[in-house]
Scaffold this motif. Structure first.
Motif, PDB file in Angstrom:
ATOM      1  N   GLU A 189       0.380   4.432   0.620  1.00 60.16           N
ATOM      2  CA  GLU A 189       0.289   5.364   1.765  1.00 60.16           C
ATOM      3  C   GLU A 189       1.125   4.731   2.952  1.00 60.16           C
ATOM      4  O   GLU A 189       1.766   5.665   3.509  1.00 60.16           O
ATOM      5  CB  GLU A 189      -1.103   5.310   2.066  1.00 60.16           C
ATOM      6  N   SER A 190       0.988   3.609   3.219  1.00 56.64           N
ATOM      7  CA  SER A 190       1.835   2.876   4.319  1.00 56.64           C
ATOM      8  C   SER A 190       3.321   3.069   3.801  1.00 56.64           C
ATOM      9  O   SER A 190       4.288   3.262   4.960  1.00 56.64           O
ATOM     10  CB  SER A 190       1.639   1.517   4.442  1.00 56.64           C
ATOM     11  N   ASP A 236       1.042  -0.981   0.044  1.00 50.61           N
ATOM     12  CA  ASP A 236      -0.030  -0.075  -0.080  1.00 50.61           C
ATOM     13  C   ASP A 236       1.074   1.278  -0.034  1.00 50.61           C
ATOM     14  O   ASP A 236       1.913   1.451   1.100  1.00 50.61           O
ATOM     15  CB  ASP A 236      -0.922   0.079   1.454  1.00 50.61           C
ATOM     16  N   GLN A 249      -2.536   7.558  -9.267  1.00 50.33           N
ATOM     17  CA  GLN A 249      -3.195   7.244  -8.195  1.00 50.33           C
ATOM     18  C   GLN A 249      -2.301   6.885  -7.054  1.00 50.33           C
ATOM     19  O   GLN A 249      -2.443   7.139  -5.832  1.00 50.33           O
ATOM     20  CB  GLN A 249      -4.288   6.082  -8.405  1.00 50.33           C
ATOM     21  N   TRP A 250      -1.227   5.942  -7.619  1.00 51.00           N
ATOM     22  CA  TRP A 250      -0.250   5.290  -6.622  1.00 51.00           C
ATOM     23  C   TRP A 250       0.613   6.540  -5.963  1.00 51.00           C
ATOM     24  O   TRP A 250       0.835   6.810  -4.936  1.00 51.00           O
ATOM     25  CB  TRP A 250       0.642   4.460  -7.493  1.00 51.00           C
ATOM     26  N   SER A 265       2.450  10.042  -1.505  1.00 51.06           N
ATOM     27  CA  SER A 265       2.276  11.552  -1.207  1.00 51.06           C
ATOM     28  C   SER A 265       1.598  11.489  -0.036  1.00 51.06           C
ATOM     29  O   SER A 265       2.134  12.428   1.078  1.00 51.06           O
ATOM     30  CB  SER A 265       1.984  12.534  -2.203  1.00 51.06           C
ATOM     31  N   LYS A 266       0.364  11.233   0.108  1.00 51.50           N
ATOM     32  CA  LYS A 266      -0.461  11.500   1.321  1.00 51.50           C
ATOM     33  C   LYS A 266       0.011  10.801   2.504  1.00 51.50           C
ATOM     34  O   LYS A 266       0.262  11.247   3.606  1.00 51.50           O
ATOM     35  CB  LYS A 266      -1.826  10.572   1.097  1.00 51.50           C
ATOM     36  N   GLY A 267       0.569   9.628   2.455  1.00 55.38           N
ATOM     37  CA  GLY A 267       1.602   8.919   3.499  1.00 55.38           C
ATOM     38  C   GLY A 267       2.566   9.583   3.992  1.00 55.38           C
ATOM     39  O   GLY A 267       2.889  10.027   5.187  1.00 55.38           O
ATOM     40  N   GLU A 298      -0.437   9.744  -5.561  1.00 54.46           N
ATOM     41  CA  GLU A 298      -1.185  10.486  -4.603  1.00 54.46           C
ATOM     42  C   GLU A 298      -0.939   9.764  -3.296  1.00 54.46           C
ATOM     43  O   GLU A 298      -1.102  10.554  -2.406  1.00 54.46           O
ATOM     44  CB  GLU A 298      -2.499  10.551  -5.191  1.00 54.46           C
ATOM     45  N   SER A 299      -1.239   8.538  -3.259  1.00 52.94           N
ATOM     46  CA  SER A 299      -1.491   7.806  -2.292  1.00 52.94           C
ATOM     47  C   SER A 299      -0.037   7.857  -1.192  1.00 52.94           C
ATOM     48  O   SER A 299       0.102   8.036   0.011  1.00 52.94           O
ATOM     49  CB  SER A 299      -1.719   6.265  -2.356  1.00 52.94           C
TER      50      SER A 299
END
Lengths: 336, 336
Positions: free
Chosen positions: A67-68, A65, A103-104, A109-111, A106-107
């Protein structure tokens, strides 16, 4: 706009996914977008620098994942700052990507920014390129000149402490690898220890001037402790049954408990030494941070030219040298 | 001892190949071997930080001479420090290796430390891991608070300068790719421009307080100049026949000369802007460093909301906007 996985320029990537709004801290003079970032330390401060590289299939599973992954990639670097007693100031990210999957990204970066914001540690520069999925982070921190906690400062008679609990990340890995079957609720209670380790930044900052030596546990408690011993030219005695273990790990056999707590990697707790006169202060810190700090042994004189950890049992009986047991299986990316 | 390509531990690798004797400079408090390195800047200094990642097959050919690779990997980072006007203090190296080939590592280390020693820039930390061949370097430098040269400082009327000659690295690449056949003596005279670029560290340090904006040319002169224009919100006029070209490049057709000089990457010269009153000072610097510094154009007012480079011919005649010509083929790792 760019398509989901089509070509996208390097400058676009940085602008779009990584130049987001981390709170700029007061020491940052210039962030992303120039040849270098600029940081202005305060008077009397030193700059602490650490670099880590995470490679897909080696440090994280294919399909992890994002974000992790973003959280962990930054957390492990902040953990190194913590082990030095340093305050995070900023980080650079160099990333190789096989394809551009927005999408990947963005995740990821979010994490990354979840952790960056939590510790007021802005992204200050970086590099993006095509290549096998690899993340390389360099974290920069500051620490007052006399307060940096080096590995070389442990003294004979010092207590050995560890924060939080150890062995949970290894247990989560064992469950993922299906070496051990865990009930869903147990897995849920420890999975974050592997995927989203908590860098002990506040603890490290409070230990400056109190701890005599410190490091963070990435490769396993005993294996990492050896680095302190070697650099301080001392030995250690460790009380095996004092190792702090989570309720979930305590459900496992004693053999598993001991092995995972003593030599499971990826915990990112701090192991530190301190003179015994600091016990009350350290317990106060534990209380103020709501974080268990456990005394697990003490530093002894070096008995031969090689630093040794003597493992002690319940009644103070000698079990064996860590080297001579299966306990010391420190994670080593090449030797394993 | 370890076998030629057998397993070898991470700690051994660092000890053996990378913990060698670079001259420690006075600001380094603690080098390799702890959780972080420590650097103590002088009063009034800021810290400059830059990261670059080099991936095999992308930034260098499979089978590249490891000594050249080591030189270049550090040189391109020092080039970023130079573009900021910063003095190198140290660097971290994170490296992923598919196998442990001790001979290869010795050569890489030799190249790295040749440049490190030349610029008194010690290796202060790093990470080694198994993985597809990737080098990630973060270089740390220092610059006095008012002397950092940012990309955003170019003013209307400023001269535009470039150091050394441009286009040689691109010509060497063309020869390697067999797009162009070069006599052996010509190839020898320019191959080092591609494999062993010289970071203009001394020049950058001298330009602090004199240049209004600067960057290093990694992706191509005009493409990189655009970053200065964009961040300074200005346009530029470039005199095409003023671009400084080596004798070797001047043997090529005028079309090739112009294309390679204007948009060939990997030169690592500095492009900078400065008020015209600084011309004499800049020519003095050129003399003292024995390095040509050539005035190639000037900064003009922004004509629309997009920064534009107007290409001017021999008689001051307008040839075209850089965007509208084949000249501006800036190297971009994803978009190419």
């Amino acid at each position: 706009m760019h398509s989901q996985s089509g070509p996208i320029g390097e400058f676009d990537l940085i602008e779009r996914f990584f130049k987001t709004g981390t709170a700029i801290n007061s020491t940052l003079s210039l962030g992303i977008g120039d040849d270098c970032a600029l940081i202005k330390p305060l008077l009397g401060e030193e700059i602490a620098i650490t670099s880590d590289m995470l490679v897909e299939g080696r440090h994280f599973f294919v399909g992890t994942d994002p974000e992790s992954l973003g959280r962990k990639a930054l957390a492990v670097n902040l953990s190194d700052l913590a082990a030095m007693g340093a305050k995070p100031l900023g980080f650079t990210l160099a990333i190789a990507l096989p394809t551009v999957d927005t999408q990947w990204l963005e995740s990821l970066s979010k994490g990354l920014f979840a952790v960056a914001n939590q510790f007021s540690c802005p992204l200050i520069g970086g590099d993006t390129t095509a290549g096998p999925l690899t993340l390389s982070i360099t974290a920069i921190g500051s620490v007052y000149f006399e307060k940096a906690i080096r590995r070389s400062g442990a003294k004979i008679g010092d207590d050995i402490w560890v924060s939080g609990t150890v062995g949970d990340a290894r247990l989560a890995l064992a469950a993922l690898r299906q070496e051990i079957i865990l009930p869903e609720c147990d897995l849920q209670s420890i999975a974050h220890r592997m995927h989203q380790p908590t860098p002990r930044v506040e603890l490290g900052m409070k230990l400056g001037g109190i701890a005599s030596a410190a490091l963070d546990i990435s490769d396993g408690l005993l294996g990492d402790l050896k680095h302190i011993l070697k650099q301080s030219q001392v030995d250690a005695e460790i009380y095996l049954d004092q190792l702090p273990k989570s309720a979930t790990l305590q459900k496992q056999s004693l053999a598993i408990q001991n092995q995972f707590a003593a030599s499971g990697g990826d915990d990112y707790e701090l192991c530190f030494t301190a003179p015994s006169k600091q016990r009350d202060v350290i317990l106060e810190i534990s209380k103020s941070l709501n974080l268990p700090l456990t005394r697990i042994g003490h530093i002894t004189a070096m008995q031969n030219d090689k630093s040794t950890i003597r493992i002690m049992g319940t009644n103070g009986n000698f079990i064996g040298d860590a080297d001579a047991t299966a306990l010391l299986k420190s994670f080593d990316h090449f030797a394993q």
